[in-house]
Design an enzyme around this catalytic site. Structure first.
Site, PDB file in Angstrom:
ATOM      1  N   CYS A  60      45.871 -78.206  83.334  1.00  0.00           N
ATOM      2  CA  CYS A  60      44.910 -77.108  83.169  1.00  0.00           C
ATOM      3  C   CYS A  60      43.682 -77.594  82.401  1.00  0.00           C
ATOM      4  CB  CYS A  60      45.556 -75.935  82.447  1.00  0.00           C
ATOM      5  SG  CYS A  60      46.984 -75.233  83.318  1.00  0.00           S
ATOM      6  N   ALA A  61      43.914 -78.324  81.337  1.00  0.00           N
ATOM      7  CA  ALA A  61      42.812 -78.869  80.548  1.00  0.00           C
ATOM      8  C   ALA A  61      41.960 -79.799  81.397  1.00  0.00           C
ATOM      9  CB  ALA A  61      43.355 -79.597  79.320  1.00  0.00           C
TER      10      ALA A  61
END
Length: 168
Positions: A60-61
């Site tokens: 996600c990052a």
């Protein structure tokens, strides 16, 4: 209902992504300064919705970093990175990473977002969180690209999403 996987195990969502050619469903999310963010705030620009489970996971990052670098520098494009994380987590992450070219937003006050966009996971260990998906709308709010990422631990297809947006 879409079937995706989490580490190879089947997971289901509440529905399907909006169809190409349809109008982007209205939404109201909360940004890192606790202000409302609405899809109508971005009329006249291409809008990329980068939807994911949590900014506190590596994939996600990475998607936030990638869209910050690849799309957000284009004048005719706005990227909104959306998860159920609280605005404080979004702010902490973006601040520590120096991410300034995307809008980070939480749906913690708007659980209907996940339902309206078909991305709330209904089973599996991440049930209740949003699945990984990318939706692109044109300046009039019409959906021109969608990707329901088939494996949650996989990054989206950045090139395909951005190829849906004509060069300036």
């Amino acid at each position: 209902m879409a079937t995706i996987t989490f580490k190879g195990n089947p997971v289901h969502t509440v529905g399907n992504l909006p169809s190409i050619g349809s109008k982007l469903p209205n939404f109201t999310l909360i940004d890192t300064s606790l202000k409302e963010v609405k899809n109508t705030d971005f009329e006249g620009k291409y809008l990329v919705l980068n939807i994911f489970p949590s900014v506190d996971t590596g994939v996600c990052a990475a998607s936030v970093r990638q869209f910050n670098e690849r799309a957000a520098s284009r004048d005719n494009v706005r990227v909104i990175c959306i998860s159920k994380d609280l605005p404080f987590a979004h702010k902490r992450f973006c601040g520590s990473e120096g991410i300034e070219n995307v809008v980070s937003a939480s749906d913690f006050r708007s659980p209907e977002f996940g339902t309206n966009y078909g991305v709330t996971m209904v089973d599996g260990p991440l049930a209740g969180l949003l699945s990984r998906a990318v939706i692109v709308a044109d300046p009039s709010g019409t959906v021109i690209y969608t990707e329901q990422v088939p494996e949650i631990a996989q990054e989206p297809n950045y090139e395909a999403a951005l190829a849906a947006i004509p060069a300036q």
